[in-house]
Enzyme design. Structure first.
Site, PDB file in Angstrom:
ATOM      1  NE  ARG A 268      -3.451   0.115   3.152  1.00  0.00           N
ATOM      2  CZ  ARG A 268      -4.877   0.942   2.847  1.00  0.00           C
ATOM      3  NH1 ARG A 268      -5.464   0.133   2.317  1.00  0.00           N
ATOM      4  NH2 ARG A 268      -4.836   1.700   3.399  1.00  0.00           N
TER       5      ARG A 268
ATOM      6  NE  ARG B 264       6.135   9.184  -4.412  1.00  0.00           N
ATOM      7  CZ  ARG B 264       5.411   9.554  -2.999  1.00  0.00           C
ATOM      8  NH1 ARG B 264       6.337  10.715  -2.409  1.00  0.00           N
ATOM      9  NH2 ARG B 264       4.082   9.167  -3.491  1.00  0.00           N
TER      10      ARG B 264
ATOM     11  NE  ARG C  69      -4.039  -5.986  15.684  1.00  0.00           N
ATOM     12  CZ  ARG C  69      -3.704  -6.530  16.423  1.00  0.00           C
ATOM     13  NH1 ARG C  69      -4.696  -7.373  17.182  1.00  0.00           N
ATOM     14  NH2 ARG C  69      -3.559  -6.220  17.498  1.00  0.00           N
TER      15      ARG C  69
ATOM     16  NE  ARG D  30      -2.781   5.901  12.292  1.00  0.00           N
ATOM     17  CZ  ARG D  30      -3.485   5.101  10.928  1.00  0.00           C
ATOM     18  NH1 ARG D  30      -2.901   5.080   9.767  1.00  0.00           N
ATOM     19  NH2 ARG D  30      -4.717   4.386  10.919  1.00  0.00           N
TER      20      ARG D  30
ATOM     21  CD  GLU E 121      -5.209   4.884  14.403  1.00  0.00           C
ATOM     22  OE1 GLU E 121      -5.274   5.831  13.938  1.00  0.00           O
ATOM     23  OE2 GLU E 121      -5.172   3.661  13.236  1.00  0.00           O
TER      24      GLU E 121
ATOM     25  CE1 TYR F  70      -6.574  -0.796   4.932  1.00  0.00           C
ATOM     26  CE2 TYR F  70      -4.447  -2.280   5.010  1.00  0.00           C
ATOM     27  CZ  TYR F  70      -5.199  -1.928   5.582  1.00  0.00           C
ATOM     28  OH  TYR F  70      -4.129  -0.900   6.489  1.00  0.00           O
TER      29      TYR F  70
ATOM     30  CG  ASP G 207      -7.789   3.264   1.233  1.00  0.00           C
ATOM     31  OD1 ASP G 207      -7.974   2.952   2.276  1.00  0.00           O
ATOM     32  OD2 ASP G 207      -6.541   3.127   0.700  1.00  0.00           O
TER      33      ASP G 207
HETATM   34  P1  FAD Z   1     -18.207   1.729   7.291  1.00  0.00           P
HETATM   35  O1  FAD Z   1     -18.089   3.435   7.639  1.00  0.00           O
HETATM   36  O2  FAD Z   1     -17.380   0.741   8.301  1.00  0.00           O
HETATM   37  O3  FAD Z   1     -20.273   2.057   7.567  1.00  0.00           O
HETATM   38  C1  FAD Z   1     -21.058  -0.006   8.733  1.00  0.00           C
HETATM   39  C2  FAD Z   1     -21.765   0.913   9.093  1.00  0.00           C
HETATM   40  O4  FAD Z   1     -22.449  -0.278   8.840  1.00  0.00           O
HETATM   41  C3  FAD Z   1     -21.275   1.481  10.363  1.00  0.00           C
HETATM   42  O5  FAD Z   1     -21.674   2.952  11.021  1.00  0.00           O
HETATM   43  C4  FAD Z   1     -21.296   0.310  11.742  1.00  0.00           C
HETATM   44  O6  FAD Z   1     -22.642   0.897  12.592  1.00  0.00           O
HETATM   45  C5  FAD Z   1     -23.275  -0.548  10.578  1.00  0.00           C
HETATM   46  N1  FAD Z   1     -23.509  -0.989  11.219  1.00  0.00           N
HETATM   47  C6  FAD Z   1     -22.668  -2.924  11.185  1.00  0.00           C
HETATM   48  N2  FAD Z   1     -23.288  -3.021  11.375  1.00  0.00           N
HETATM   49  C7  FAD Z   1     -25.059  -2.515  11.908  1.00  0.00           C
HETATM   50  C8  FAD Z   1     -25.920  -3.886  11.834  1.00  0.00           C
HETATM   51  N3  FAD Z   1     -26.294  -5.061  12.392  1.00  0.00           N
HETATM   52  N4  FAD Z   1     -27.238  -3.262  11.956  1.00  0.00           N
HETATM   53  C9  FAD Z   1     -26.890  -1.442  11.670  1.00  0.00           C
HETATM   54  N5  FAD Z   1     -25.968  -1.010  11.313  1.00  0.00           N
HETATM   55  C10 FAD Z   1     -24.982  -1.620  11.361  1.00  0.00           C
HETATM   56  N6  FAD Z   1      -9.321   5.186   3.724  1.00  0.00           N
HETATM   57  C11 FAD Z   1      -8.865   6.444   2.454  1.00  0.00           C
HETATM   58  O7  FAD Z   1      -9.304   6.468   2.063  1.00  0.00           O
HETATM   59  N7  FAD Z   1      -7.857   7.217   3.600  1.00  0.00           N
HETATM   60  C12 FAD Z   1      -7.935   7.248   4.980  1.00  0.00           C
HETATM   61  O8  FAD Z   1      -7.248   8.196   5.624  1.00  0.00           O
HETATM   62  C13 FAD Z   1      -8.598   6.310   5.705  1.00  0.00           C
HETATM   63  N8  FAD Z   1      -7.683   6.013   6.756  1.00  0.00           N
HETATM   64  C14 FAD Z   1      -8.832   4.841   7.516  1.00  0.00           C
HETATM   65  C15 FAD Z   1      -7.962   5.235   9.558  1.00  0.00           C
HETATM   66  C16 FAD Z   1      -8.925   3.661   9.946  1.00  0.00           C
HETATM   67  C17 FAD Z   1      -8.210   3.835  11.542  1.00  0.00           C
HETATM   68  C18 FAD Z   1      -9.595   2.860   9.573  1.00  0.00           C
HETATM   69  C19 FAD Z   1     -10.796   2.155  10.002  1.00  0.00           C
HETATM   70  C20 FAD Z   1     -10.203   2.894   8.352  1.00  0.00           C
HETATM   71  C21 FAD Z   1      -9.303   3.861   7.320  1.00  0.00           C
HETATM   72  N9  FAD Z   1      -9.870   3.726   5.980  1.00  0.00           N
HETATM   73  C22 FAD Z   1      -9.710   4.641   4.877  1.00  0.00           C
HETATM   74  C23 FAD Z   1     -10.987   3.267   5.406  1.00  0.00           C
HETATM   75  C24 FAD Z   1     -12.452   3.525   5.865  1.00  0.00           C
HETATM   76  O9  FAD Z   1     -12.804   3.787   6.663  1.00  0.00           O
HETATM   77  C25 FAD Z   1     -13.730   2.782   4.378  1.00  0.00           C
HETATM   78  O10 FAD Z   1     -13.551   2.649   2.786  1.00  0.00           O
HETATM   79  C26 FAD Z   1     -15.070   3.556   4.144  1.00  0.00           C
HETATM   80  O11 FAD Z   1     -15.215   4.182   5.598  1.00  0.00           O
HETATM   81  C27 FAD Z   1     -15.578   2.361   5.273  1.00  0.00           C
HETATM   82  O12 FAD Z   1     -17.211   2.585   4.596  1.00  0.00           O
HETATM   83  P2  FAD Z   1     -18.048   1.748   4.494  1.00  0.00           P
HETATM   84  O13 FAD Z   1     -19.808   1.886   4.176  1.00  0.00           O
HETATM   85  O14 FAD Z   1     -17.933   0.812   4.051  1.00  0.00           O
HETATM   86  O15 FAD Z   1     -18.063   1.211   6.137  1.00  0.00           O
HETATM   87  N1  UDP Z   2       3.201   0.420   7.393  1.00  0.00           N
HETATM   88  C1  UDP Z   2       4.846   0.391   8.749  1.00  0.00           C
HETATM   89  N2  UDP Z   2       5.148   1.705   9.066  1.00  0.00           N
HETATM   90  C2  UDP Z   2       4.549   2.536   9.128  1.00  0.00           C
HETATM   91  C3  UDP Z   2       3.091   2.476   8.595  1.00  0.00           C
HETATM   92  C4  UDP Z   2       2.848   1.321   7.919  1.00  0.00           C
HETATM   93  O1  UDP Z   2       4.888  -0.516   9.013  1.00  0.00           O
HETATM   94  O2  UDP Z   2       5.340   3.943   9.808  1.00  0.00           O
HETATM   95  C5  UDP Z   2       2.340  -0.673   7.484  1.00  0.00           C
HETATM   96  C6  UDP Z   2       2.177  -1.339   8.338  1.00  0.00           C
HETATM   97  O3  UDP Z   2       1.636  -3.010   8.376  1.00  0.00           O
HETATM   98  C7  UDP Z   2       0.332  -0.963   7.539  1.00  0.00           C
HETATM   99  C8  UDP Z   2       0.688  -0.831   6.782  1.00  0.00           C
HETATM  100  O4  UDP Z   2       2.398  -0.340   6.524  1.00  0.00           O
HETATM  101  O5  UDP Z   2      -0.946  -1.892   8.878  1.00  0.00           O
HETATM  102  C9  UDP Z   2      -0.109   0.056   5.177  1.00  0.00           C
HETATM  103  O6  UDP Z   2      -0.135   1.155   6.288  1.00  0.00           O
HETATM  104  P1  UDP Z   2      -0.979   2.484   6.012  1.00  0.00           P
HETATM  105  O7  UDP Z   2      -1.306   3.899   6.493  1.00  0.00           O
HETATM  106  O8  UDP Z   2      -2.048   2.152   5.073  1.00  0.00           O
HETATM  107  O9  UDP Z   2      -2.314   1.770   6.861  1.00  0.00           O
HETATM  108  P2  UDP Z   2      -3.733   1.987   7.522  1.00  0.00           P
HETATM  109  O10 UDP Z   2      -4.007   3.631   7.297  1.00  0.00           O
HETATM  110  O11 UDP Z   2      -5.096   1.668   6.383  1.00  0.00           O
HETATM  111  O12 UDP Z   2      -4.199   1.619   9.083  1.00  0.00           O
END
Ligand code: FAD
Ligand code: UDP
Length: 372
Positions: free
Chosen positions: A170, A174, A247, A278, A305, A353, A355
């Site tokens: 991911r 560069r 996770r 982080r 986090e 997984y 985004d």
């Molecule tokens: P979700 O946002 O999980 O929505 C699912 C919803 O369903 C939730 O609100 C939940 O409460 C509801 N639900 C589940 N089960 C039930 C049930 N039984 N009854 C009623 N409601 C229910 N993406 C990026 O592009 N850039 C980023 O920088 C980025 N950072 C991230 C950092 C973290 C820590 C995490 C966890 C994710 C990150 N993502 C990021 C990914 C991004 O959050 C997801 O791709 C996106 O939000 C997924 O949308 P979704 O609708 O599939 O799921």
């Molecule tokens: N990662 C790492 N060191 C860092 C940042 C990321 O080893 O400082 C690895 C780690 O395994 C992580 C993966 O790269 O799960 C992808 O990172 P990303 O920032 O895309 O993770 P997310 O924001 O989805 O948690």
């Protein structure tokens, strides 16, 4: 009776709902949380938009997806450039000439490449078979040891040699002095946060918050012609083939009486001994990009986090897409493909997984196939 019951008011469910409503369908959205927007939810705390479920930076190379989200908010020019902290050393991410020159005191791309080649050779890796070998073959042993091994070990609760390579792929590598964490053409943060985007999508649509589908399953199964389910697919099938692995995370958020705590939106703590991965300082996502400076609010909000083991009932933030779990998901997918009434979508419904940009593209595809 509704045309669609949408389980989950995250990005996938909300886009489906918005498009279906626009096409004249009668839609009901439920979410078990007490707020909209799923994991992209942001909340304004003293003028700072706090990303409640971790840093969310929108990035995509897909112009259609970019234009789509820009209908609902104005995006700023934020570029993610995290800093990695290993003990007392600071390194720029992703892995680029700034990282290499700090690590090895090299100055040119040729010197950096030679250093990496030498370390890959020493490690004897020809065809990487797991995350550890993949990481060493991308950036060499030193960077693996300091910036990847500890962070990845705590993030996933497994050793790098037991994890799939795609996770580390991911991140860009560069050989230019460029700290942009993403290679995508478009990137930014919506001014005013993400929640407004979902609020606009769901405007005029019936939404019931604090409603868990499984608490009233028989009622909800019969309330609409079709169901769009964005929760966990294994839970939907009552774990009949066994549990998929996820996770989880724990977020610890504090408001501090300082203007600028860490000088960057994202600082990664890459040594294993520090239990969080982080620290996010939320004001940096928007302030400078919009012409305001940190001094305009004398406070800041930070979030640590902490990765956590997932057990039933915890928030399943990440699917664990290794071979074992992908094979188990394939069995659930077979059941899903036979459904006439239920569509599975999003990160949990499709066990990927994803985004945000992937979810937008998937949701648009899905609603077009379904409604036209
Ligand atoms: P979700 O946002 O999980 O929505 C699912 C919803 O369903 C939730 O609100 C939940 O409460 C509801 N639900 C589940 N089960 C039930 C049930 N039984 N009854 C009623 N409601 C229910 N993406 C990026 O592009 N850039 C980023 O920088 C980025 N950072 C991230 C950092 C973290 C820590 C995490 C966890 C994710 C990150 N993502 C990021 C990914 C991004 O959050 C997801 O791709 C996106 O939000 C997924 O949308 P979704 O609708 O599939 O799921
Ligand atoms: N990662 C790492 N060191 C860092 C940042 C990321 O080893 O400082 C690895 C780690 O395994 C992580 C993966 O790269 O799960 C992808 O990172 P990303 O920032 O895309 O993770 P997310 O924001 O989805 O948690």
């Amino acid at each position: 009776m509704y045309d669609y019951l949408i389980v989950g008011a995250g990005l996938f469910g909300s886009i489906f709902a918005y498009e279906a409503n626009k096409a004249g369908k009668k839609v009901l959205v439920i979410d078990k949380r007490d707020h909209l927007a799923g994991n992209v939810y942001t909340e304004n705390v003293d003028g700072i938009n706090v990303h409640k479920y971790g840093a969310h930076i929108f990035h995509t190379s897909n112009k259609e997806v970019w234009d789509y989200v820009n209908q609902f908010a104005e995006f700023n020019r934020y570029t993610n450039a995290p800093v990695a902290r290993y003990k007392d050393e600071l390194y720029n991410l992703p892995f680029n000439m700034n990282t290499f020159s700090k690590m090895w005191n090299v100055k040119t791309p040729a010197e950096a490449k030679a250093k990496i080649e030498e370390q890959v050779k020493e490690a004897g890796i020809t065809e990487p078979k797991n995350l550890e070998e993949q990481a060493i073959s991308m950036v060499g042993q030193d960077i693996y040891e300091k910036l990847i091994k500890g962070y990845t070990g705590k993030q996933w609760g497994k050793e790098c040699k037991d994890l799939p390579s795609f996770i580390i792929k991911r991140l860009p590598v560069r050989f230019v002095y460029d700290d942009n964490y993403f290679n995508d053409k478009y990137q930014g943060i919506p001014e005013g946060g993400y929640t407004q985007i979902v609020e606009k999508m769901l405007d005029g649509i019936e939404v019931r918050l604090g409603e868990d589908f499984f608490d009233k399953r028989s009622e909800y199964e019969n309330i609409a012609e079709k169901i769009v389910f964005t929760g966990m697919i294994d839970e939907y099938y009552d774990y009949c083939y066994g549990e998929l692995e996820y996770r989880s995370l724990r977020f610890e958020t504090e408001e501090l009486d300082v203007e600028n705590y860490q000088g960057n939106a994202v600082v990664n703590y890459t040594e294993y001994e520090i239990p969080y991965t982080r620290i996010i300082e939320h004001k940096h996502f928007e302030f400078l990009c919009q012409g305001a400076n940190e001094e305009s609010i004398p406070k800041t909000v930070i979030t640590k986090e902490y990765p956590a083991t997932w057990t039933k009932g915890d928030e399943p933030y990440y699917p664990m897409n290794d071979d074992k779990n992908n094979a188990l998901y394939a069995k659930y997918k077979e059941l899903a493909d036979k459904e006439e009434k239920v569509i599975f979508g999003g990160r949990l419904g499709m066990y990927k997984y994803f985004d945000m940009h992937n979810v937008v593209a998937e949701a648009l595809d899905c609603v077009r196939t379904e409604i036209g």
